[in-house]
Enzyme design. Structure first.
Site, PDB file in Angstrom:
ATOM      1  N   ILE A 374       0.811  -1.222   0.000  1.00  0.00           N
ATOM      2  CA  ILE A 374       0.000   0.000   0.000  1.00  0.00           C
ATOM      3  C   ILE A 374       0.841   1.268   0.000  1.00  0.00           C
ATOM      4  O   ILE A 374       0.307   2.367  -0.137  1.00  0.00           O
ATOM      5  CB  ILE A 374      -0.951   0.027   1.218  1.00  0.00           C
ATOM      6  CG1 ILE A 374      -0.146  -0.018   2.519  1.00  0.00           C
ATOM      7  CG2 ILE A 374      -1.964  -1.095   1.148  1.00  0.00           C
ATOM      8  CD1 ILE A 374      -0.992   0.164   3.770  1.00  0.00           C
ATOM      9  N   GLY A 377       8.388   3.920   1.078  1.00  0.00           N
ATOM     10  CA  GLY A 377       9.165   5.054   1.557  1.00  0.00           C
ATOM     11  C   GLY A 377      10.632   4.823   1.300  1.00  0.00           C
ATOM     12  O   GLY A 377      11.020   3.828   0.683  1.00  0.00           O
ATOM     13  N   SER A 378      11.435   5.751   1.765  1.00  0.00           N
ATOM     14  CA  SER A 378      12.866   5.631   1.498  1.00  0.00           C
ATOM     15  C   SER A 378      13.520   4.553   2.341  1.00  0.00           C
ATOM     16  O   SER A 378      14.616   4.094   2.032  1.00  0.00           O
ATOM     17  CB  SER A 378      13.550   6.965   1.749  1.00  0.00           C
ATOM     18  OG  SER A 378      13.249   7.431   3.036  1.00  0.00           O
ATOM     19  N   THR A 379      12.877   4.127   3.431  1.00  0.00           N
ATOM     20  CA  THR A 379      13.470   3.061   4.241  1.00  0.00           C
ATOM     21  C   THR A 379      12.926   1.692   3.889  1.00  0.00           C
ATOM     22  O   THR A 379      13.527   0.679   4.262  1.00  0.00           O
ATOM     23  CB  THR A 379      13.207   3.298   5.739  1.00  0.00           C
ATOM     24  OG1 THR A 379      11.809   3.449   5.947  1.00  0.00           O
ATOM     25  CG2 THR A 379      13.931   4.538   6.216  1.00  0.00           C
ATOM     26  N   VAL A 382       5.496  -0.644   2.817  1.00  0.00           N
ATOM     27  CA  VAL A 382       4.438  -0.957   3.778  1.00  0.00           C
ATOM     28  C   VAL A 382       3.380  -1.790   3.067  1.00  0.00           C
ATOM     29  O   VAL A 382       2.929  -1.432   1.975  1.00  0.00           O
ATOM     30  CB  VAL A 382       3.802   0.318   4.359  1.00  0.00           C
ATOM     31  CG1 VAL A 382       2.687  -0.047   5.341  1.00  0.00           C
ATOM     32  CG2 VAL A 382       4.857   1.171   5.056  1.00  0.00           C
ATOM     33  N   ASP A 487       9.495  14.682  15.374  1.00  0.00           N
ATOM     34  CA  ASP A 487       8.999  14.818  13.997  1.00  0.00           C
ATOM     35  C   ASP A 487       7.476  14.876  13.988  1.00  0.00           C
ATOM     36  O   ASP A 487       6.815  14.199  13.194  1.00  0.00           O
ATOM     37  CB  ASP A 487       9.506  13.666  13.130  1.00  0.00           C
ATOM     38  CG  ASP A 487       9.361  13.961  11.636  1.00  0.00           C
ATOM     39  OD1 ASP A 487       9.356  15.153  11.270  1.00  0.00           O
ATOM     40  OD2 ASP A 487       9.252  13.012  10.841  1.00  0.00           O
TER      41      ASP A 487
END
Length: 639
Positions: A374, A377-379, A382, A487
């Site tokens: 779904i 991301g950069s890490t 998901v 954050d």
């Protein structure tokens, strides 16, 4: 009368130089070619970054927050100093300046935000301008990534994570700048990050001249930490906090230094040779310091395997141990920078073994099926999956260990959310190592992120109060445990199907304690950063309150202040100007304005705490979570 003209010193060419990686840019396809694997998902080719119009968080990996205040001793040397003495004193200084990612108490791990190379650090307010290292992109999944300067309006290129440096014991001590993380720096070097091209470096001498130069710079830079009144900090006995070195490769961009004055040196990355020396020193020192932090002069132990196993076993019983294991794994990987490939593979196995002690045993694929991606991301990615035993849907975050810029931050993904349970914090069920991927299984929140709501809808004050009340409950709990999120923004707020609000994304969090009451890292997303973070002043949990205030402006105006400006300009405005105002201030009630004014206070000491804000009259308007359900439905109808 006529003096003899002095002979110019001879400077040799770099020795042992190796051109290992060459990166180019294909103008036809408009993308980078030849990128190292670490950078492939960071710069140029990341479709997520291209499609996303949200700013990205940053961490600045140039500094590390030491755990104790240490003054460098004045060293007087004769001209005939030998190499051994100088090297010893340098090692001592380097050790003092190393930072600790491990929390000082077992409550929870300190999140040390260093993930990539990105746009950068700020110069102290006295020196004029903010200088960012290479531009950094961090995806919503809490990873710093670097890329070229912003071209899309809502894509923020932000400074990378600045390793933490030591904060004064008193909250009000206005120390500015950061201690060096132990790397060699030529005269004029500053720990801040900059757009800086990496220079070739001679394989280098560690003789008296080099050591004296570095020692002098450390002393000069350390003087910037003194209070502006001119009083010097009380001297304390030298100790050696545990250190961790940023292992991520930094991208090469040229930069222009602007406005450095007042004794501040332009930021500069250590050269590759300097990094190797620094990492090797810290890798050797990290083991004993973890085992016996009260004895700073303990000799380095050569057997990293034994230390790693011990620290990993401690990690399974406490979050502090997990961070310690992460540090040692990171230190070992740093020390292997200049070693053969076989050692690098061994380092990966060491880190994997340490992480294995923290996660659950077994293969999650035996209990999960129907995986559906779904997001990305950069890490990592998901997915949603179905738990066979309960039939419920869960979210699975998959992160490749080999593609992380700061892989020790993966411990935060496991430990923080595992150890802190609250109705308004995303619940983590378990975590696993699947081959070379870390899988974190957590609750699936169908409502998505608050960003979708603030972008496509206009919230009334009752709905804003409902969101704020639930967020403040989570923050009050975290702050009481000594955890700073660092954050807070709409992207980090997730909603359940029934409207319940939950705080997520703990990859940048940090631990504070009585021993380490303040942090100084440049961490967060630029538009939501507090002035003290940008100014590199010591800070505590109050930075989350400022960020929450900016999020309130998001909910009222649809975007944070200065969102049309580049991140660097926005950060400069936040640092130098009065707190931002609402664009639609005439549309809000005095109660909401008063609530906002209690959060957006430049002086952190005067800023309200989460507990105080929970008692504010504005939150009496808060209703049940179901008030937010219509907003989620409206957001789903927008592409």
């Amino acid at each position: 009368m006529f003096s003899k003209k002095k002979k110019k010193p001879l400077i040799s060419m770099p020795s042992n130089f190796e051109h290992r990686v060459h990166t180019g840019f294909d103008k036809r396809e408009n993308k980078y070619v030849g990128l190292p694997l670490q950078w492939a998902s960071i710069v140029g080719n990341n479709q997520i970054l291209k499609s996303s119009n949200r700013p990205l968080p940053l961490v600045d990996p140039s500094e590390i927050t030491p755990t104790e205040i240490l003054d460098l001793k004045t060293i007087v040397r004769p001209h005939h100093n030998n190499n051994k003495a100088d090297t010893t004193s340098l090692n001592s200084s380097s050790t003092m300046m190393m930072g600790s990612m491990a929390p000082m108490n077992p409550m929870a791990p300190g999140a040390h935000p260093m993930m990539s190379h990105g746009p950068g650090m700020m110069m102290p307010p006295e020196t004029g301008g903010i200088v960012l290292p290479k531009t950094s992109h961090v995806a919503r999944s809490n990873s710093l990534r670097s890329s070229s300067p912003p071209r899309v309006r809502r894509v923020a290129n932000v400074p990378p994570s600045v390793p933490e440096e030591e904060g004064p014991p008193a909250a009000g001590t206005p120390g500015v700048g950061g201690a060096s993380s132990g790397g060699f720096k030529p005269p004029g070097a500053h720990p801040s990050l900059l757009y800086n091209s990496q220079h070739a470096h001679a394989n280098g001498a560690t003789g008296p001249l080099a050591v004296r130069t570095d020692q002098t710079n450390l002393q000069q830079y350390r003087s910037n930490l003194a209070p502006p009144s001119g009083g010097s900090m009380p001297q304390q006995q030298q100790t050696s906090p545990v250190g961790s070195v940023a292992s991520g490769t930094r991208s090469n961009h040229s930069h222009t230094n602007n406005g450095n004055s007042g004794g501040s040196y332009p930021p500069m990355y250590p050269t590759s040779h300097q990094q190797q020396q620094q990492q090797q020193q810290q890798a050797k020192q990290g083991g004993d310091q973890n085992q016996n932090p009260l004895h700073p002069h303990a000799h380095p132990h050569p057997h990293h395997h034994q230390h790693l196993a011990k620290s990993a076993s401690r990690a399974s019983s406490s979050s502090g141990g997990a961070s310690s294991a992460a540090q040692q794994a990171s230190g070992a990987s740093g020390g292997a920078a200049g070693q053969p490939k076989q050692d690098q593979r061994l380092t990966h196995e060491q880190f994997r073994a340490a992480l294995q002690m923290v996660v659950s045993a077994g293969d999650p694929r035996e209990n999960l099926d129907h995986f559906n991606k779904i997001g990305e991301g950069s890490t990592g990615t998901v997915c949603i999956a179905t738990d066979k035993s309960t039939g419920r849907q869960v979210a699975v975050k998959k992160m490749d260990l080999r593609k992380q810029q700061r892989r020790e931050l993966l411990f935060n993904e496991v430990v923080i959310m595992r150890d802190y349970h609250h109705p308004n914090i995303v619940e983590t069920y378990s975590s696993f190592l699947v081959n070379d991927e870390l899988w974190v299984v957590m609750e699936y929140l169908e409502g998505g992120a608050l960003t979708d709501i603030v972008t496509h809808s206009r919230m009334d004050e009752e709905q804003i109060a409902t969101v704020c009340k639930q967020c403040l409950k989570a923050l009050a709990y975290l702050h009481s445990q000594g955890v700073i999120h660092r954050d807070i923004k709409s992207d980090s707020i997730l909603l359940a199907a029934d409207g319940r609000v939950k705080l997520s994304d703990f990859g940048f969090c940090a631990q504070v304690s009585q021993e380490l009451p303040k942090r100084k890292s440049l961490v967060g997303t630029p538009y939501w950063m507090s002035p003290e973070v940008i100014s590199r002043l010591p800070y505590g949990p109050e930075v989350d309150i400022w960020s929450l205030g900016i999020m309130v402006i998001e909910m009222v105006d649809g975007e944070p202040p200065f969102f049309n400006e580049p991140p660097l300009q926005a950060m400069r405005r936040i640092r130098d100007m009065q707190p931002p105002n609402l664009k639609n201030a005439h549309k809000v009630s005095p109660r909401l304005q008063s609530f906002l004014d209690r959060m957006l206070v430049r002086d952190p000491a005067q800023r309200a705490t989460a507990a105080e804000l929970l008692a504010h009259p504005f939150l009496r308007q808060a209703g049940p979570p179901s008030l937010l359900v219509p907003l989620m439905r409206n957001a789903r109808h927008h592409p």
